[in-house]
Every structure is written in structure tokens, then in C-alpha cells.
Design a protein around this motif. Structure first.
Motif, mmCIF file in Angstrom:
data_model
loop_
_atom_site.group_PDB
_atom_site.id
_atom_site.type_symbol
_atom_site.label_atom_id
_atom_site.label_comp_id
_atom_site.label_asym_id
_atom_site.label_seq_id
_atom_site.Cartn_x
_atom_site.Cartn_y
_atom_site.Cartn_z
ATOM 1 N N ALA A 136 -44.025 2.873 -74.257
ATOM 2 C CA ALA A 136 -45.350 2.635 -74.826
ATOM 3 C C ALA A 136 -46.373 2.348 -73.728
ATOM 4 O O ALA A 136 -47.514 2.808 -73.780
ATOM 5 C CB ALA A 136 -45.298 1.492 -75.831
ATOM 6 N N MET A 137 -45.964 1.592 -72.703
ATOM 7 C CA MET A 137 -46.884 1.281 -71.604
ATOM 8 C C MET A 137 -47.183 2.521 -70.768
ATOM 9 O O MET A 137 -48.319 2.738 -70.329
ATOM 10 C CB MET A 137 -46.293 0.186 -70.713
ATOM 11 C CG MET A 137 -46.198 -1.179 -71.358
ATOM 12 S SD MET A 137 -47.782 -1.843 -71.946
ATOM 13 C CE MET A 137 -47.620 -1.550 -73.718
ATOM 14 N N LEU A 138 -46.187 3.359 -70.557
ATOM 15 C CA LEU A 138 -46.429 4.606 -69.824
ATOM 16 C C LEU A 138 -47.362 5.522 -70.609
ATOM 17 O O LEU A 138 -48.208 6.216 -70.025
ATOM 18 C CB LEU A 138 -45.107 5.315 -69.529
ATOM 19 C CG LEU A 138 -44.264 4.706 -68.415
ATOM 20 C CD1 LEU A 138 -42.897 5.379 -68.349
ATOM 21 C CD2 LEU A 138 -44.978 4.845 -67.070
ATOM 22 N N ALA A 139 -47.222 5.542 -71.930
ATOM 23 C CA ALA A 139 -48.134 6.342 -72.755
ATOM 24 C C ALA A 139 -49.572 5.847 -72.609
ATOM 25 O O ALA A 139 -50.518 6.644 -72.561
ATOM 26 C CB ALA A 139 -47.705 6.293 -74.222
ATOM 27 N N LEU A 140 -49.746 4.537 -72.515
ATOM 28 C CA LEU A 140 -51.071 3.961 -72.282
ATOM 29 C C LEU A 140 -51.618 4.414 -70.930
ATOM 30 O O LEU A 140 -52.800 4.776 -70.807
ATOM 31 C CB LEU A 140 -50.986 2.435 -72.351
ATOM 32 C CG LEU A 140 -52.229 1.649 -71.925
ATOM 33 C CD1 LEU A 140 -53.437 2.031 -72.767
ATOM 34 C CD2 LEU A 140 -51.961 0.148 -72.005
#
Length: 335
Positions: free
Chosen positions: A229-233
Motif C-alpha cells: 500500500a505504501m509503495l502504491a502511494l
């Protein structure tokens, strides 16, 4: 399931896209990329996309007359405007420009704005590896995953890819979606009437589902939980905040014929190893790592399977579901 030669399938896909409104160059470059994806075993990013691309062209979600341009540039950085067209001509321009600038400056970064679905991320980097350089590719996509701790789909599945050339062998090619699987796999499963494994998606009530249609109406689960999820951000900010493109939640789904022009973003980073430790040192270090990896007999190098499937496809053709092939033939005026 029909088996069709690569050249024939590419010509058919080109005709289908041209008949739907894409200019000759856009139709050809798009068809070429989709067929390459099929040849490498990536059916979710192959000619299965032709009917939806064709519908987007017909319905104005993509502009078939668009010509990408370099809208802004300074030194090693540039912005390519896809002008609401299909993504492939714009991405080809961005990759070409980054390779040329990296040759002169050692590194280059290109953002792409006002774009569309760019297919299998790694395919854009083949030219970079062929030039002996390291490449990274990023894209956002219409909302499919919630922010960590959230319930509504907000981020796209946001694929990333990396290519590392080798001295003698094929490049290492890493290509992944930041959802547990690419959303296109749900599309293929829904088309074929097959269930999906639990852990891929949630329905619109936030419940785990094995129904691909329910998953498409709901949200995807990120790969690696909070880390995915953080990489998607990171990708959303990298390809949208820097380029002015739309965030995933501002773009309507690629899987619907009607909707807005998505105007999403892409980015490409190209590095010339000669600007750092040197080409020979880089290539030596890559082979040292590969040799260490292959001391374990079951290790498969990233990109190796794709390469083998592509070789088979060149000799034997590509398998395409009968119904899909019929759709494409109809779009191409050959039904």
C-alpha cells in the motif's frame, strides 16, 4: 482456443484499432505491444485489451488522433504529453528521449501525463536494456486498492518494472503490480467464467471473494500488506504529482466502455552504468550476483520464462480464446 501467428495477430489487432479511430502509428504501436505481451504469456495485458481500447476510442475516452509531444524539458528531465491518446506512442517517445539524454548526461527521467493504460510495464524497458542501460518504469491506474486502513478503492494497482542488461544473456526483467495480482487477471477470469483464489480481492462490502466480477466491483488487496500500500502511494505521487496527471481515484475504470478520459501518469528513469562505476564493472557485478543466485538450482531469473514463451510463440504462434478472436475480427471488419 485458436492458435494464430504473431504477424497475423498483430495485423488483425492493428486493423481493429484503426477501424475504431486510432491513427496508423498509434494502432500499430499499440497492437505490437499487446501481441508482445501475449507472446510472453501475459494474456491479461495482451489482445484481450483490444475490445476495451476500441470502445474507448469510439466513445471518446481516448483520442485516436492524438500525437504525443515533449511539453516541458530541462536538462535530464522532461514531460511528455500523451494528449489523451492510447499510451504506447507517448511511452515510446519518453523512453527514446530518456535513452538519448542518459547517453549524454548519465541519467534521465521522463514523466508522461494525460495518458491511458500502458500495458505490461516491462515491455517499455526492452529498448533501455538493448541500449546497455538500466531502466525503471512506473504507472498509476484507476483506483483499485484502498489506502492502508481505508475501505474504499483509492490507489491504482500501480505497476513497476526494472530492467538490468547483461553481458551475454538476456536482461533481468522485474515486472510486478503492487496489488496481490494484476487487475487484468480478474478481467480474464471474469471473461472465462473462472473463480479466483481467495486473497486476491474484496467485494464492494470489503469481504474476501473468489468471484472475479465481485472483485472488479470491489477492490484489490495490496501485495505485502501495508508495504504494498505504501509503495502504491509512492507511485501515485511519482507519476501524478510530478506530471500533473490524474490520481487513480480521479480516473474511471479501464474495464468500462463509458467514462472519463483517464489522464493517468507514467514515469521512466534511465541510468547509464558508464556514468558510475563503469559498464564493465556493472556487468561483472550483475553476473556475480546471478551466479550466486543460481547456486540454488530452483532459482529462476526474472524475465527468463517470458523469453522462453516468446521464442515458442515466434515458432508456434499465440493461443487466443475463440470468442476473443471473433471479437477482434469483427472490429477489424473481417467477421
Amino acid at each position: 482456443m485458436a492458435r494464430i501467428a504473431i504477424d497475423e495477430l498483430q495485423q488483425l489487432a492493428t486493423q481493429a484499432l484503426a477501424a475504431s479511430g486510432a491513427h496508423a502509428g498509434m494502432a500499430a504501436s499499440t497492437a505490437r505491444a499487446l501481441v508482445r505481451a501475449d507472446a510472453q504469456g501475459l494474456a491479461s495485458h495482451g489482445v484481450s485489451r483490444v475490445p476495451s481500447y476500441a470502445a474507448h476510442l469510439r466513445n471518446g475516452r481516448a483520442d485516436g488522433a492524438a500525437q504525443p509531444i515533449v511539453a516541458h524539458e530541462r536538462g535530464a528531465a522532461l514531460l511528455v504529453d500523451a494528449a489523451d491518446g492510447l499510451a504506447f506512442p507517448a511511452c515510446a517517445l519518453a523512453v527514446h528521449e530518456t535513452i538519448e539524454r542518459a547517453r549524454k548526461l548519465g541519467v534521465a527521467f521522463a514523466g508522461v501525463t494525460n495518458s491511458h493504460h500502458f500495458g505490461a510495464a516491462g515491455l517499455h524497458l526492452e529498448a533501455v536494456a538493448d541500449a546497455g542501460m538500466v531502466g525503471l518504469a512506473f504507472s498509476n491506474s484507476p483506483s483499485a486498492m484502498p489506502a492502508w486502513g481505508g475501505k474504499r478503492a483509492l490507489f491504482g494497482t500501480n505497476p513497476i518494472a526494472a530492467a538490468f542488461p547483461r553481458r551475454d544473456g538476456p536482461p533481468l526483467l522485474i515486472d510486478l503490480s503492487l496489488s496481490a495480482v494484476a487487475r487484468g487477471k480478474l478481467m480474464v477470469a471474469a471473461r472465462d467464467g473462472k473463480a479466483i483464489p481467495e486473497g486476491w480481492a474484496l467485494d464492494d462490502q470489503g469481504r474476501p471473494t473468489t468471484d472475479p466480477k465481485a472483485g472488479l466491483a470491489g477492490s484489490m488487496l495490496p501485495a505485502g500488506g501495508v508495504k504494498g500500500a505504501m509503495l502504491a502511494l509512492v507511485v501515485e505521487l511519482l507519476v501524478c504529482a510530478l506530471t500533473g496527471a490524474r490520481f487513480g481515484f480521479e480516473a474511471d475504470s479501464f474495464f468500462t466502455d463509458e467514462g472519463n478520459r483517464p489522464r493517468i501518469g507514467q514515469a521512466f528513469l534511465v541510468i547509464d552504468p558508464g556514468a558510475l562505476a563503469g559498464q564493465d564493472v556493472f556487468l561483472d557485478r550483475v553476473e556475480t550476483l546471478i551466479a550466486a543466485m543460481q547456486e540454488d538450482e530452483n532459482v529462476r531469473l526474472p524475465g527468463a520464462r517470458r523469453g522462453e514463451l516468446a521464442r515458442q510463440a515466434r515458432a508456434q504462434g499465440v493461443e487466443v480464446p475463440d470468442a476473443l478472436l471473433g471479437q477482434i475480427r469483427e472490429l477489424a471488419g473481417q467477421a
